[in-house]
Motif scaffolding. Sequence first.
Motif, short mmCIF file in Angstrom:
data_model
loop_
_atom_site.label_atom_id
_atom_site.label_comp_id
_atom_site.label_asym_id
_atom_site.label_seq_id
_atom_site.Cartn_x
_atom_site.Cartn_y
_atom_site.Cartn_z
N ARG A 32 5.76 67.99 -34.42
CA ARG A 32 5.07 68.68 -35.53
C ARG A 32 5.98 68.70 -36.77
O ARG A 32 5.53 68.49 -37.89
CB ARG A 32 4.77 70.11 -35.09
CG ARG A 32 3.59 70.70 -35.76
CD ARG A 32 3.23 72.03 -35.15
NE ARG A 32 2.90 71.94 -33.73
CZ ARG A 32 2.90 72.97 -32.89
NH1 ARG A 32 3.23 74.16 -33.30
NH2 ARG A 32 2.57 72.80 -31.63
N GLN A 33 7.27 68.93 -36.53
CA GLN A 33 8.20 68.98 -37.66
C GLN A 33 8.25 67.64 -38.37
O GLN A 33 8.30 67.56 -39.59
CB GLN A 33 9.59 69.39 -37.14
CG GLN A 33 10.57 69.76 -38.22
CD GLN A 33 10.15 71.00 -39.01
OE1 GLN A 33 9.04 71.52 -38.89
NE2 GLN A 33 11.04 71.45 -39.88
N ASP B 119 -5.76 75.47 -38.65
CA ASP B 119 -6.27 75.29 -37.28
C ASP B 119 -7.02 73.98 -37.12
O ASP B 119 -7.88 73.66 -37.95
CB ASP B 119 -7.24 76.43 -36.93
CG ASP B 119 -6.48 77.62 -36.37
OD1 ASP B 119 -5.29 77.45 -36.07
OD2 ASP B 119 -7.10 78.71 -36.27
N ASP C 137 -1.89 70.80 -33.50
CA ASP C 137 -1.52 71.80 -32.49
C ASP C 137 -1.39 71.23 -31.08
O ASP C 137 -1.04 71.94 -30.15
CB ASP C 137 -2.44 73.05 -32.55
CG ASP C 137 -3.90 72.67 -32.61
OD1 ASP C 137 -4.23 71.57 -32.15
OD2 ASP C 137 -4.71 73.48 -33.13
N SER D 231 9.21 77.20 -41.19
CA SER D 231 8.08 77.65 -40.35
C SER D 231 6.73 77.46 -41.03
O SER D 231 5.93 78.40 -41.14
CB SER D 231 8.21 79.13 -39.99
OG SER D 231 9.51 79.47 -39.70
N ALA D 232 6.48 76.24 -41.51
CA ALA D 232 5.18 75.95 -42.12
C ALA D 232 4.09 76.03 -41.03
O ALA D 232 4.33 75.67 -39.89
CB ALA D 232 5.21 74.55 -42.73
N ILE D 233 2.93 76.55 -41.41
CA ILE D 233 1.83 76.69 -40.43
C ILE D 233 0.67 75.79 -40.85
O ILE D 233 0.17 75.89 -41.98
CB ILE D 233 1.36 78.16 -40.33
CG1 ILE D 233 2.53 79.01 -39.81
CG2 ILE D 233 0.14 78.30 -39.41
CD1 ILE D 233 2.32 80.50 -39.94
N TRP E 192 5.34 67.31 -40.69
CA TRP E 192 5.55 68.01 -41.96
C TRP E 192 6.43 67.19 -42.90
O TRP E 192 6.19 67.13 -44.11
CB TRP E 192 6.20 69.38 -41.72
CG TRP E 192 5.25 70.41 -41.22
CD1 TRP E 192 5.22 70.94 -39.96
CD2 TRP E 192 4.16 71.01 -41.93
NE1 TRP E 192 4.19 71.85 -39.85
CE2 TRP E 192 3.53 71.91 -41.05
CE3 TRP E 192 3.67 70.89 -43.23
CZ2 TRP E 192 2.43 72.69 -41.42
CZ3 TRP E 192 2.57 71.65 -43.60
CH2 TRP E 192 1.97 72.54 -42.70
#
Length: 284
Positions: free
Chosen positions: A164-165, A109, A157, A104-106, A168
């Motif tokens: 998104r994964q 913004d 976002d 769950s890397a964030i 990463w």
Amino acid sequence: MTQSSFKARCVSTSETMADQAALETKSVTLAYEQNVIAKDLSVNIPHGKFTVIVGPNGCGKSTLLRSLSRLLVPKSGEILLNGENIHSQSIREVAKKLGLLPQSAIAPDGIKVIDLVSRGRFPHQKWFQPWSEADQTAVELAMQATGVIDFAQLNVDQLSGGQRQRVWVAMALAQETSLLLLDEPTTYLDIAHQIELMDLFQDLNRIQGHTLVAVLHDLNHACRYADHLIMIKSGEIIATGSPNDIITETLIEAVFGLSCLILPDPISNTPLIIPRGRASTAAN
Ligand code: ADP
Ligand code: MG
């Protein structure tokens, strides 16, 4: 740049590191303040292998990965990276050898895909040197390998969970380390993207010689892809070895409390775990 140039680049990277030892923990105690998660834990990550860690929620898998990547200091015992205490090496030195994709890397913004992937180059940069051609090439190859190059200029976002994964993963690849630690890398992906990513990890391991460690929830993926499986329950190792050697119905019941049937996977000939659940009662 092509997929093959990505492979060629990574082969030369891994060859220069070919004589490095694996990661290991020696009798470590891992804790958050007074809350001890694992005691006297000794884990060996074999060099050049694809190691998969499985175990129930909350058993300490992410805690172990954090300790293996130098983020969590053990209360006792030591962690060796290439045979040397990981805490005697600087963050930057460790980051040149080992990349971590956290669970769950964030993303910050409003950050663009290309800028997030570029952050993987941090350990290779020096304050007096500008962004280099090598940095640019590493970022582009990592984005190509993970299929995110078309999103390069989008904001992270704006992407789906699966896209998104993959961004990463691209960031971790851009770091160009011989060792990659992946905490639940396929969790948000649909089945096709899960397999695509697992196949990419397998190529990184088998073709390019990266040592991989992944925490996975899907036991069948774990059995299909792992050379070396580590099963953990309540901070203790219950079994380690190749899936074909260690997986039994009794072991799955002991670790997960799940009654199951095990058959050979007709595609990979590795154990295929089929939960019995309530269906078995209904069938009887
Ligand atoms: P897993 O990855 O196997 O699901 P974790 O390693 O995340 O398990 O967590 C193991 C235990 O440590 C859990 O009981 C969890 O609540 C606790 N824990 C995890 N992270 C922290 C933290 N930052 N502070 C305190 N306790 C934590
Ligand atoms: Mg976890």
